[in-house]
Design an enzyme around this catalytic site. Sequence first.
Site, PDB file in Angstrom:
ATOM      1  N   HIS A 110      -2.639  -3.035  -3.234  1.00 33.63           N
ATOM      2  CA  HIS A 110      -4.047  -2.928  -2.770  1.00 33.63           C
ATOM      3  C   HIS A 110      -5.028  -2.822  -3.962  1.00 33.63           C
ATOM      4  O   HIS A 110      -6.119  -3.201  -3.885  1.00 33.63           O
ATOM      5  CB  HIS A 110      -4.326  -1.596  -1.776  1.00 33.63           C
ATOM      6  CG  HIS A 110      -5.547  -1.492  -0.861  1.00 33.63           C
ATOM      7  ND1 HIS A 110      -5.585  -0.503  -0.125  1.00 33.63           N
ATOM      8  CD2 HIS A 110      -6.224  -2.634  -0.553  1.00 33.63           C
ATOM      9  CE1 HIS A 110      -6.540  -0.969   0.558  1.00 33.63           C
ATOM     10  NE2 HIS A 110      -7.378  -2.126   0.237  1.00 33.63           N
TER      11      HIS A 110
ATOM     12  N   ASP B 130      -3.891   2.417  -4.789  1.00 28.80           N
ATOM     13  CA  ASP B 130      -2.412   2.218  -4.333  1.00 28.80           C
ATOM     14  C   ASP B 130      -1.797   0.795  -4.470  1.00 28.80           C
ATOM     15  O   ASP B 130      -2.548  -0.164  -4.551  1.00 28.80           O
ATOM     16  CB  ASP B 130      -2.635   2.711  -2.824  1.00 28.80           C
ATOM     17  CG  ASP B 130      -3.149   1.664  -1.645  1.00 28.80           C
ATOM     18  OD1 ASP B 130      -4.478   1.568  -2.228  1.00 28.80           O
ATOM     19  OD2 ASP B 130      -2.879   1.349  -0.734  1.00 28.80           O
TER      20      ASP B 130
ATOM     21  N   GLU C  29       2.546  -0.969   4.581  1.00 30.22           N
ATOM     22  CA  GLU C  29       2.204   0.386   4.019  1.00 30.22           C
ATOM     23  C   GLU C  29       3.486   1.141   3.713  1.00 30.22           C
ATOM     24  O   GLU C  29       4.543   1.286   4.670  1.00 30.22           O
ATOM     25  CB  GLU C  29       1.632   1.143   5.438  1.00 30.22           C
ATOM     26  CG  GLU C  29      -0.205   0.575   5.760  1.00 30.22           C
ATOM     27  CD  GLU C  29      -0.960   1.231   4.829  1.00 30.22           C
ATOM     28  OE1 GLU C  29      -0.467   2.136   3.628  1.00 30.22           O
ATOM     29  OE2 GLU C  29      -2.069   0.875   4.665  1.00 30.22           O
TER      30      GLU C  29
ATOM     31  N   HIS D 103       0.910  -1.104   0.113  1.00 35.43           N
ATOM     32  CA  HIS D 103      -0.138  -0.085   0.009  1.00 35.43           C
ATOM     33  C   HIS D 103       0.724   1.266  -0.175  1.00 35.43           C
ATOM     34  O   HIS D 103       1.900   1.073   0.661  1.00 35.43           O
ATOM     35  CB  HIS D 103      -0.891   0.057   1.332  1.00 35.43           C
ATOM     36  CG  HIS D 103      -1.604  -1.206   1.626  1.00 35.43           C
ATOM     37  ND1 HIS D 103      -2.893  -0.801   1.339  1.00 35.43           N
ATOM     38  CD2 HIS D 103      -1.355  -2.390   2.161  1.00 35.43           C
ATOM     39  CE1 HIS D 103      -3.315  -2.194   1.914  1.00 35.43           C
ATOM     40  NE2 HIS D 103      -2.383  -2.989   2.237  1.00 35.43           N
ATOM     41  N   TYR D 104       0.414   2.415  -0.379  1.00 36.30           N
ATOM     42  CA  TYR D 104       0.778   3.649   0.144  1.00 36.30           C
ATOM     43  C   TYR D 104       0.084   4.159   1.013  1.00 36.30           C
ATOM     44  O   TYR D 104      -1.403   3.930   1.049  1.00 36.30           O
ATOM     45  CB  TYR D 104       1.125   4.626  -1.065  1.00 36.30           C
ATOM     46  CG  TYR D 104       0.005   5.147  -1.799  1.00 36.30           C
ATOM     47  CD1 TYR D 104      -1.079   5.667  -1.270  1.00 36.30           C
ATOM     48  CD2 TYR D 104       0.028   5.387  -3.372  1.00 36.30           C
ATOM     49  CE1 TYR D 104      -2.450   6.148  -2.063  1.00 36.30           C
ATOM     50  CE2 TYR D 104      -1.070   5.818  -3.932  1.00 36.30           C
ATOM     51  CZ  TYR D 104      -2.191   6.144  -3.411  1.00 36.30           C
ATOM     52  OH  TYR D 104      -3.462   6.962  -4.262  1.00 36.30           O
ATOM     53  N   THR D 105       0.487   5.239   1.993  1.00 34.46           N
ATOM     54  CA  THR D 105      -0.272   5.529   3.230  1.00 34.46           C
ATOM     55  C   THR D 105      -1.326   6.423   2.614  1.00 34.46           C
ATOM     56  O   THR D 105      -2.351   6.587   3.548  1.00 34.46           O
ATOM     57  CB  THR D 105       0.688   6.301   4.264  1.00 34.46           C
ATOM     58  OG1 THR D 105       1.421   6.934   3.533  1.00 34.46           O
ATOM     59  CG2 THR D 105       1.504   5.271   4.791  1.00 34.46           C
TER      60      THR D 105
HETATM   61 ZN    ZN Z   1      -4.002   0.560   0.785  1.00 32.29          ZN
END
Ligand code: ZN
Length: 243
Positions: free
Chosen positions: A135, A145, A93, A28-30
């Site tokens: 994600h 993301d 993340e 993911h990215y935050t």
């Molecule tokens: Zn995510």
Amino acid sequence: MPTSMKVRHCPSPNVNDRRTAVSMLVLHYTGMENAEAALQRLVDPSSGVSAHWLVDEDGEVTSLVPEAQRAWHAGVACWQGIHDINSASVGIEIVNPGHDGGLPPFPARQMEAVAALSRDVVARHGIRRRHVLGHSDVAPQRKQDPGELFDWRWLASRGVGLWPPPQPPAATSLNEGDRGCAVVRLQEHLAGFGYAVAPDGFYGVVTAAVVTAFQRHFRPARVDGAADGETMARLVALVDAAR
Ligand SMILES: [Zn+2]
């Protein structure tokens, strides 16, 4: 975790027991302004979200949830018919403000840390290359993301995840609104690889969202939901590679 890696611990209360064994890694990215804001959210009991790991822009790694437990990062999602992605995955993340924050590039030090951590996770759990996912792959209608600037190709060169071998573009291309057998074949390939799409022969919004997610991961130069010859060729190559 790799012995060379310095790890900070910041336990999140947002955990419960896994219901299945780990078979996937989800990145993911935050999507938040900075690392501190992201960390606060991931350990806030009222947020209802967490992940196993957080990787800062400078490559610092924070452990939030023990991998033996179920972290809450995937939400409503599906891959290869599995809906409880949180039970079946380890979640990382990556600190980056995301599309809403202008999608800045991921710094090299951060990518090195993501690669080292991911390599360790997949080795420890025996996660197959094709089950290293974004994600957006498991929630294509809701999530973008880690985004098209995340360098999956480089990550694959470091031994984590799949990348299609180079090949000529396919002769056929398909677009939203198309119907018929060629659309069924495209949908079967996408579903066979793992994406949640039914082979109904109609290239509607769901198929377009899934093609967009596929492009974000495997054809980042064109992220528009249209299955051009290059997108088709890469998909077929990946399905073959995953067999
Ligand atoms: Zn995510």
